[in-house]
Design a protein around this motif. Structure first.
Motif, PDB file in Angstrom:
ATOM      1  N   LEU A 182       0.830  -1.210   0.000  1.00 52.99           N
ATOM      2  CA  LEU A 182       0.000   0.000   0.000  1.00 52.99           C
ATOM      3  C   LEU A 182       0.859   1.253   0.000  1.00 52.99           C
ATOM      4  CD1 LEU A 182      -2.833  -0.935   2.540  1.00 52.99           C
ATOM      5  CD2 LEU A 182      -2.954  -0.909   0.040  1.00 52.99           C
ATOM      6  N   GLY A 183       1.952   1.233   0.782  1.00 44.79           N
ATOM      7  CA  GLY A 183       2.835   2.388   0.840  1.00 44.79           C
ATOM      8  C   GLY A 183       3.471   2.693  -0.502  1.00 44.79           C
ATOM      9  N   VAL A 184       3.946   1.662  -1.183  1.00 45.88           N
ATOM     10  CA  VAL A 184       4.574   1.865  -2.491  1.00 45.88           C
ATOM     11  C   VAL A 184       3.559   2.365  -3.511  1.00 45.88           C
ATOM     12  CG1 VAL A 184       5.673   0.678  -4.437  1.00 45.88           C
ATOM     13  CG2 VAL A 184       6.435   0.206  -2.103  1.00 45.88           C
ATOM     14  N   LEU A 185       2.362   1.785  -3.503  1.00 40.70           N
ATOM     15  CA  LEU A 185       1.319   2.247  -4.431  1.00 40.70           C
ATOM     16  C   LEU A 185       0.945   3.702  -4.162  1.00 40.70           C
ATOM     17  CD1 LEU A 185      -1.018  -0.895  -4.567  1.00 40.70           C
ATOM     18  CD2 LEU A 185       0.561  -0.084  -6.333  1.00 40.70           C
ATOM     19  N   GLY A 186       0.859   4.064  -2.880  1.00 41.22           N
ATOM     20  CA  GLY A 186       0.569   5.454  -2.536  1.00 41.22           C
ATOM     21  C   GLY A 186       1.666   6.384  -2.992  1.00 41.22           C
ATOM     22  N   ALA A 187       2.925   5.950  -2.839  1.00 42.05           N
ATOM     23  CA  ALA A 187       4.068   6.768  -3.266  1.00 42.05           C
ATOM     24  C   ALA A 187       4.053   6.977  -4.778  1.00 42.05           C
ATOM     25  CB  ALA A 187       5.371   6.103  -2.831  1.00 42.05           C
ATOM     26  N   ILE A 188       3.750   5.912  -5.530  1.00 43.07           N
ATOM     27  CA  ILE A 188       3.680   6.030  -6.993  1.00 43.07           C
ATOM     28  C   ILE A 188       2.570   6.995  -7.399  1.00 43.07           C
ATOM     29  CG2 ILE A 188       3.145   4.768  -9.118  1.00 43.07           C
ATOM     30  CD1 ILE A 188       4.487   2.309  -7.820  1.00 43.07           C
ATOM     31  N   VAL A 362     -11.208   5.526   7.075  1.00 40.98           N
ATOM     32  CA  VAL A 362     -11.582   6.908   6.753  1.00 40.98           C
ATOM     33  C   VAL A 362     -11.587   7.744   8.030  1.00 40.98           C
ATOM     34  CG1 VAL A 362     -13.415   8.395   5.872  1.00 40.98           C
ATOM     35  CG2 VAL A 362     -12.904   6.233   4.733  1.00 40.98           C
ATOM     36  N   ASN A 363     -12.029   7.158   9.122  1.00 42.43           N
ATOM     37  CA  ASN A 363     -12.025   7.839  10.413  1.00 42.43           C
ATOM     38  C   ASN A 363     -10.612   8.257  10.794  1.00 42.43           C
ATOM     39  OD1 ASN A 363     -12.273   8.549  13.184  1.00 42.43           O
ATOM     40  ND2 ASN A 363     -14.031   7.206  13.421  1.00 42.43           N
ATOM     41  N   VAL A 364      -9.673   7.309  10.705  1.00 43.66           N
ATOM     42  CA  VAL A 364      -8.270   7.605  11.020  1.00 43.66           C
ATOM     43  C   VAL A 364      -7.743   8.706  10.112  1.00 43.66           C
ATOM     44  CG1 VAL A 364      -5.916   6.695  10.995  1.00 43.66           C
ATOM     45  CG2 VAL A 364      -7.772   5.309  11.931  1.00 43.66           C
ATOM     46  N   ALA A 365      -7.998   8.583   8.811  1.00 43.32           N
ATOM     47  CA  ALA A 365      -7.470   9.542   7.844  1.00 43.32           C
ATOM     48  C   ALA A 365      -7.982  10.948   8.106  1.00 43.32           C
ATOM     49  CB  ALA A 365      -7.825   9.103   6.424  1.00 43.32           C
ATOM     50  N   LEU A 451      -2.710  16.525  -3.339  1.00 39.26           N
ATOM     51  CA  LEU A 451      -2.358  15.218  -3.893  1.00 39.26           C
ATOM     52  C   LEU A 451      -2.042  14.219  -2.775  1.00 39.26           C
ATOM     53  CD1 LEU A 451      -0.086  16.043  -6.965  1.00 39.26           C
ATOM     54  CD2 LEU A 451      -2.330  14.937  -6.989  1.00 39.26           C
ATOM     55  N   LYS A 452      -1.300  14.691  -1.763  1.00 39.55           N
ATOM     56  CA  LYS A 452      -0.965  13.809  -0.643  1.00 39.55           C
ATOM     57  C   LYS A 452      -2.221  13.357   0.093  1.00 39.55           C
ATOM     58  CE  LYS A 452       1.828  16.478   1.593  1.00 39.55           C
ATOM     59  NZ  LYS A 452       2.714  16.857   2.714  1.00 39.55           N
ATOM     60  N   THR A 453      -3.153  14.290   0.267  1.00 41.12           N
ATOM     61  CA  THR A 453      -4.403  13.943   0.951  1.00 41.12           C
ATOM     62  C   THR A 453      -5.217  12.954   0.126  1.00 41.12           C
ATOM     63  OG1 THR A 453      -4.428  16.156   1.947  1.00 41.12           O
ATOM     64  CG2 THR A 453      -6.471  14.898   2.029  1.00 41.12           C
ATOM     65  N   ALA A 454      -5.281  13.184  -1.182  1.00 39.73           N
ATOM     66  CA  ALA A 454      -6.018  12.272  -2.064  1.00 39.73           C
ATOM     67  C   ALA A 454      -5.381  10.886  -2.064  1.00 39.73           C
ATOM     68  CB  ALA A 454      -6.045  12.838  -3.487  1.00 39.73           C
ATOM     69  N   ALA A 455      -4.060  10.835  -1.936  1.00 39.83           N
ATOM     70  CA  ALA A 455      -3.356   9.545  -1.956  1.00 39.83           C
ATOM     71  C   ALA A 455      -3.777   8.650  -0.796  1.00 39.83           C
ATOM     72  CB  ALA A 455      -1.848   9.776  -1.924  1.00 39.83           C
ATOM     73  N   VAL A 456      -4.098   9.259   0.349  1.00 41.59           N
ATOM     74  CA  VAL A 456      -4.537   8.469   1.503  1.00 41.59           C
ATOM     75  C   VAL A 456      -5.818   7.707   1.165  1.00 41.59           C
ATOM     76  CG1 VAL A 456      -5.195   8.540   3.925  1.00 41.59           C
ATOM     77  CG2 VAL A 456      -3.537  10.184   3.058  1.00 41.59           C
ATOM     78  N   PHE A 457      -6.760   8.404   0.548  1.00 41.55           N
ATOM     79  CA  PHE A 457      -8.034   7.767   0.215  1.00 41.55           C
ATOM     80  C   PHE A 457      -7.873   6.809  -0.967  1.00 41.55           C
ATOM     81  CE2 PHE A 457      -8.961  11.652   2.509  1.00 41.55           C
ATOM     82  CZ  PHE A 457      -9.819  11.167   3.488  1.00 41.55           C
ATOM     83  N   PHE A 458      -6.901   7.067  -1.835  1.00 41.33           N
ATOM     84  CA  PHE A 458      -6.574   6.117  -2.899  1.00 41.33           C
ATOM     85  C   PHE A 458      -6.090   4.797  -2.295  1.00 41.33           C
ATOM     86  CE2 PHE A 458      -2.976   4.324  -5.320  1.00 41.33           C
ATOM     87  CZ  PHE A 458      -3.656   3.873  -6.451  1.00 41.33           C
ATOM     88  N   VAL A 459      -5.208   4.900  -1.293  1.00 39.11           N
ATOM     89  CA  VAL A 459      -4.674   3.709  -0.638  1.00 39.11           C
ATOM     90  C   VAL A 459      -5.785   2.944   0.085  1.00 39.11           C
ATOM     91  CG1 VAL A 459      -3.247   2.976   1.315  1.00 39.11           C
ATOM     92  CG2 VAL A 459      -2.301   4.488  -0.425  1.00 39.11           C
TER      93      VAL A 459
END
Length: 469
Positions: A182-188, A362-365, A451-459
């Protein structure tokens, strides 16, 4: 009324941070002001039993990471290795790809354990030189550095030694390699969309006939790349930090780290007079792994650059210690503030409101990124959120059969979401170093923030769609 008091304390802390006042001074004022409005007689007890207890607990756990990280970044700088690394990456990527080169430079340095603030100082002279040569507007430099240093290597990529990836290990009993896929996918996700955005901004400026510009402030001198250390030697300390961190901490689902193998779940330290101190390893093994890795990295730099460091380390180490003290105490004060606010009746309303979000991830994010935005600090906001609600997050995750590693990665990435609002210390430093203003360059930093915020919900979406961890 109790809710408004808690909210007012948060808003007040955000306001003074934005105005540039010391959080170390005003975090206890904000917290105790809220206590005073709730129960005036409880102020002394809240200060000693809550604020100071939480603040000291944070320093006890994380100050060595701040200190060793600052010293490692400083010796990388003093040895000239940072310039060698920057020059090597630029040679590989090509000077014509200025934006990509600077993003990769910042990513390599931060993932190697160098402090974000050191990276800004190291990368800026090269960025200015390359942007000037490519006739790219200088106002795009802060957004470019922010993408490389403040985003995917800080909290998305597994095994990052940055503090934002270390703090969740204490609460969720995870390693800093938690949820590697998940971390690598979020980074990409962040890297690809971030580069697309920056290139779009560059092309738009070029089409409008805008170049680097003139009359800029704080223009650096041309970088002298002569007599730099060989690139393979300059990269070696970063590689050492990564490898030692991996070997000691372990790789989730693949192999157990040496710390777990040697110490097990707990360790009994027996001192004089049969006094035994038991240390629970599960909550601190990731911290130990990073600390030992940074020590190994520092030693490596000394081995290859001792003649240069022996002349400069005394003064440089003082600056590193001062920086570590300031950074750790800022975050610790915010942590103490969070501990006090979490004990107020008004925070119950906040918790219940957030608990109404049915999805635990989603709560955590939402919780972590909101508090990071309010405090202007990724580590500070996450510390406040986890200090108050980590147990609730764990219970919700267990009920939904969500592994703690996923909680870790979501919390870590969420901390690096809305933290880079205008009052963030790293943002203010970045603009000051580059000689630009919020009006000129914050738009691009904010785009990276979104973008960083959107990446959390993408993950989160990827996890629910695939079950990958």
């Amino acid at each position: 009324m109790s809710f408004l008091i808690a909210l007012a304390a948060l808003v007040f802390l955000m306001f003074v941070a934005y105005r540039g006042f010391s959080v170390i001074l005003f975090a206890p004022i904000a917290a105790l002001g809220a206590v005073f409005l709730t129960d005036p007689g409880a102020v002394p007890a809240a200060f000693t039993g809550l604020f100071m207890d939480k603040m000291v607990g944070f320093v006890k756990s994380y100050f060595p990471v701040f200190l060793l990280g600052a010293v490692f970044g400083k010796v990388i700088e003093l040895s000239g290795f940072s310039k060698s690394i920057v020059a090597a990456v630029i040679n590989i990527v090509g000077p014509q790809r200025a934006m990509l080169a600077i993003v990769l430079v910042c990513a390599v340095l931060t993932y190697g354990g160098v402090s974000l603030f050191v990276v800004v100082f190291a990368a800026y002279p090269f960025a200015a030189e390359m942007f000037r040569a490519g006739n790219i507007p200088k106002r795009l430099i802060p957004g470019t550095i922010a993408l490389g240093a403040f985003s995917f290597t800080m909290d998305a990529l597994p095994f990052s030694p940055q503090i934002q990836n270390i703090i969740p290990t204490t609460y969720f009993k995870t390693t800093n390699g938690a949820a590697p896929i998940l971390g690598v996918l979020g980074a990409i996700f962040i890297f690809v969309l971030g580069m697309m955005y920056l290139e779009w901004r560059r092309r738009t400026a070029a089409a409008a006939g805008e170049g680097y510009g003139e009359g800029h402030g704080n223009e650096p001198e041309v970088v002298d790349t002569k007599e730099l250390a060989p690139a393979f030697i300059a990269f070696l300390p970063l590689i050492v930090v990564f490898v030692v961190n991996l070997v000691l901490g372990g790789f989730p689902g693949v192999f157990t780290g040496l710390i777990d193998r040697f110490y097990g779940k707990s360790y009994d330290l027996t001192l004089a007079m049969d006094h035994t101190i038991t240390t629970q390893i599960s909550g601190i093994r990731a911290i130990w792994a990073v600390e030992m890795a940074l020590i190994a990295g520092i030693i490596t730099v000394f081995i290859f650059a001792f003649p240069k460091l022996k002349l400069t380390f005394a003064d440089g180490s003082k600056a590193a210690v001062a920086g570590a003290l300031l950074a750790s105490m800022n975050t610790a004060s915010e942590y103490g503030f969070g501990g006090v606010i979490a004990a107020l009746p008004g925070f119950t309303v906040i918790k219940e409101t957030l608990a109404a979000i049915p999805n635990p991830l989603v709560n955590v994010a939402v919780t972590v990124t909101s508090l990071a935005g309010i405090t202007g600090s990724a580590s500070g906001g996450m510390s406040i959120a986890l200090a108050a609600m980590a147990d609730d997050f764990m219970k919700m995750a267990e009920a939904a059969n969500i592994p703690p590693a996923v909680l870790h990665r979501v919390a870590s990435m969420a901390s690096g979401g809305m933290d880079t609002l205008p009052h963030n210390g790293a943002v203010i430093t970045l603009l000051a170093v580059t000689g630009l203003t919020h009006r000129q360059s914050y738009k691009d930093i904010f785009a990276v923030t979104c973008l960083k915020t959107a990446a959390v919900f993408f993950v989160i979406g990827v996890y629910y769609a695939t079950g990958l961890v």
